[in-house]
Design a protein around this motif. Structure first.
Motif, short mmCIF file in Angstrom:
data_model
loop_
_atom_site.label_atom_id
_atom_site.label_comp_id
_atom_site.label_asym_id
_atom_site.label_seq_id
_atom_site.Cartn_x
_atom_site.Cartn_y
_atom_site.Cartn_z
N GLY A 1 -13.18 -57.23 6.45
CA GLY A 1 -13.29 -58.44 5.65
C GLY A 1 -12.79 -58.31 4.23
O GLY A 1 -12.94 -59.25 3.43
N ALA A 2 -12.18 -57.19 3.89
CA ALA A 2 -11.66 -57.00 2.53
C ALA A 2 -10.37 -57.78 2.34
O ALA A 2 -9.64 -58.07 3.29
CB ALA A 2 -11.43 -55.53 2.26
N ASP A 3 -10.10 -58.13 1.09
CA ASP A 3 -8.81 -58.71 0.70
C ASP A 3 -7.86 -57.54 0.45
O ASP A 3 -7.97 -56.85 -0.57
CB ASP A 3 -8.99 -59.53 -0.57
CG ASP A 3 -7.69 -60.12 -1.09
OD1 ASP A 3 -6.67 -60.08 -0.35
OD2 ASP A 3 -7.67 -60.60 -2.24
N VAL A 4 -6.95 -57.28 1.38
CA VAL A 4 -6.13 -56.07 1.36
C VAL A 4 -4.69 -56.38 0.98
O VAL A 4 -4.11 -57.36 1.45
CB VAL A 4 -6.15 -55.37 2.75
CG1 VAL A 4 -5.35 -54.08 2.71
CG2 VAL A 4 -7.59 -55.10 3.18
N PHE B 1 -9.49 -51.84 6.75
CA PHE B 1 -10.18 -52.55 5.66
C PHE B 1 -10.10 -54.07 5.85
O PHE B 1 -11.05 -54.79 5.53
CB PHE B 1 -9.58 -52.16 4.30
CG PHE B 1 -10.16 -50.89 3.73
CD1 PHE B 1 -11.41 -50.89 3.16
CD2 PHE B 1 -9.44 -49.71 3.79
CE1 PHE B 1 -11.95 -49.72 2.62
CE2 PHE B 1 -9.97 -48.54 3.26
CZ PHE B 1 -11.23 -48.54 2.68
N ARG B 2 -8.98 -54.53 6.38
CA ARG B 2 -8.86 -55.97 6.63
C ARG B 2 -9.87 -56.43 7.67
O ARG B 2 -10.48 -57.49 7.53
CB ARG B 2 -7.43 -56.29 7.08
CG ARG B 2 -7.11 -57.78 7.01
CD ARG B 2 -5.68 -58.04 7.44
NE ARG B 2 -5.22 -59.33 6.99
CZ ARG B 2 -4.12 -59.92 7.42
NH1 ARG B 2 -3.36 -59.32 8.31
NH2 ARG B 2 -3.76 -61.10 6.96
N VAL C 1 -8.91 -54.48 -1.92
CA VAL C 1 -8.44 -53.12 -1.62
C VAL C 1 -6.92 -53.11 -1.67
O VAL C 1 -6.26 -53.95 -1.06
CB VAL C 1 -8.92 -52.66 -0.22
CG1 VAL C 1 -8.33 -51.29 0.12
CG2 VAL C 1 -10.44 -52.63 -0.16
N VAL C 2 -6.37 -52.14 -2.40
CA VAL C 2 -4.93 -51.92 -2.44
C VAL C 2 -4.64 -50.60 -1.75
O VAL C 2 -5.27 -49.58 -2.07
CB VAL C 2 -4.38 -51.89 -3.88
CG1 VAL C 2 -2.90 -51.50 -3.88
CG2 VAL C 2 -4.59 -53.23 -4.56
#
Length: 323
Positions: free
Chosen positions: A25-28, A21-22, A5-6
């Motif tokens: 568990g997302a890679d933010v 989002f972090r 996710v950006v």
């Protein structure tokens, strides 16, 4: 597989998206609009930072790009994310300042890959109202309101310097468009009957400080009050029909059913009192579902609005300003 996710824009709402989002568990990654002295980690969220050199390549591989910039940048930033190859976009509200300014995004070949943030849909209380409103039966009347004091919104920052105060980006119709959105989910597409916008008031801003709207749908007659000039703040809806009344107090997270004899049944959804938890519901749905999913599935999951729905809300705001 971990979602990438950006978040474009590092203001308060961008930082909240990054944090939420972090935690899912997302890679933010956070991509600020204003240049930073050096690329590293955002001090507030701990999320790695991108710049204009590294940003496009990360966006190209992203599962979701959140556009949390000022309203005037929403459309170009969303177009940039789609053109670079992001799988989906979650665009903060409103889509654009006017419907015509959103036309380029609506015409994009990948317009169906765009979500529009609508966190009130993610409230458990709203999802209960969406189920219970059918118990009222017949034609309905409803009053929707969101009233608060703009200087309290961002403590430590002069409200006159915020986008809310700008006539081309702010004003209560754009800022509080969530009320228009969720009322449309409940009652169907509106036909505006009347609008009164207040430019004058206690705030020293050029944007409208208050708006009172009247509209009808095939199912209901709706009045709405949106303003920046009320203390203490209050937010909610009351819906009335022959079978009783249904109320949602957003601030207390309470939904009340009042039957035809006046008996009250009240539920409190404590999870709605945690803004990050509500945002997490929306975030999870934005990652797991596509905007083309069945409306019932989207509503049950607390998903954001589609681009078409977001633009419909902007169109109603345009009509209100023209009256």
């Amino acid at each position: 597989m971990t979602a990438t996710v950006v978040v474009r824009g590092s203001g308060s709402i961008g930082q909240r998206h990054a944090r939420v989002f972090r935690r899912l568990g997302a890679d933010v990654r956070l991509w600020p609009v204003r240049p930073r002295p050096a690329i590293g980690t955002d001090e507030t969220t701990g999320v790695p930072l991108l710049d204009d050199t590294s940003g496009p390549s990360v966006v190209a591989a992203a599962d979701l790009v959140v556009v949390a910039t000022d309203t005037g940048r929403h459309v170009p930033d969303a177009l940039e994310a789609l053109d670079h190859g992001a799988a989906k976009v979650l665009l903060e509200k409103p889509v654009a300042a006017t419907l015509s300014l959103g036309a380029e995004l609506a015409a994009h070949p990948r317009a169906d890959d765009v979500w529009v943030a609508a966190p009130l849909r993610a409230h458990a209380g709203f999802r209960r109202v969406l189920v219970d409103v059918h118990r009222l039966g017949g034609r309905l009347s409803a009053h929707v309101w969101c009233q608060s004091w703009l200087p309290d919104w961002r403590p430590g920052r002069d409200y006159r310097d915020s986008y809310s105060a700008r006539p081309d980006e702010g004003g209560v119709l754009r800022d509080l468009v969530h009320e228009i959105d969720y009322a449309t989910v409940l009652f169907g597409q509106p036909r505006l009957r009347g609008a009164c916008l207040d430019q004058d008031g206690p705030l020293d801003i050029a944007a409208e400080q208050a708006a009172t709207l009247l509209w009808s749908t095939d199912r209901a007659t709706v009045t709405m009050r949106l303003d920046y000039v009320t203390r203490p703040s209050s937010r909610g809806i009351v819906i009335r029909g022959a079978a009783g009344a249904l109320e949602w107090d957003v601030a207390s997270a309470c939904v009340r059913w009042i039957d035809a004899l006046g008996a009250v049944d009240q539920l409190t959804f404590t999870e709605d009192l945690d803004r990050d938890a509500v945002m997490a519901t929306q975030a999870r749905a934005a990652l797991e579902l596509h905007p083309s999913a069945d409306p019932a599935e989207r509503h049950t999951a607390g998903a954001p609005a589609t681009l078409a729905e977001g633009l419909a809300a902007v169109e109603l705001c345009d009509h209100a300003r023209q009256r």
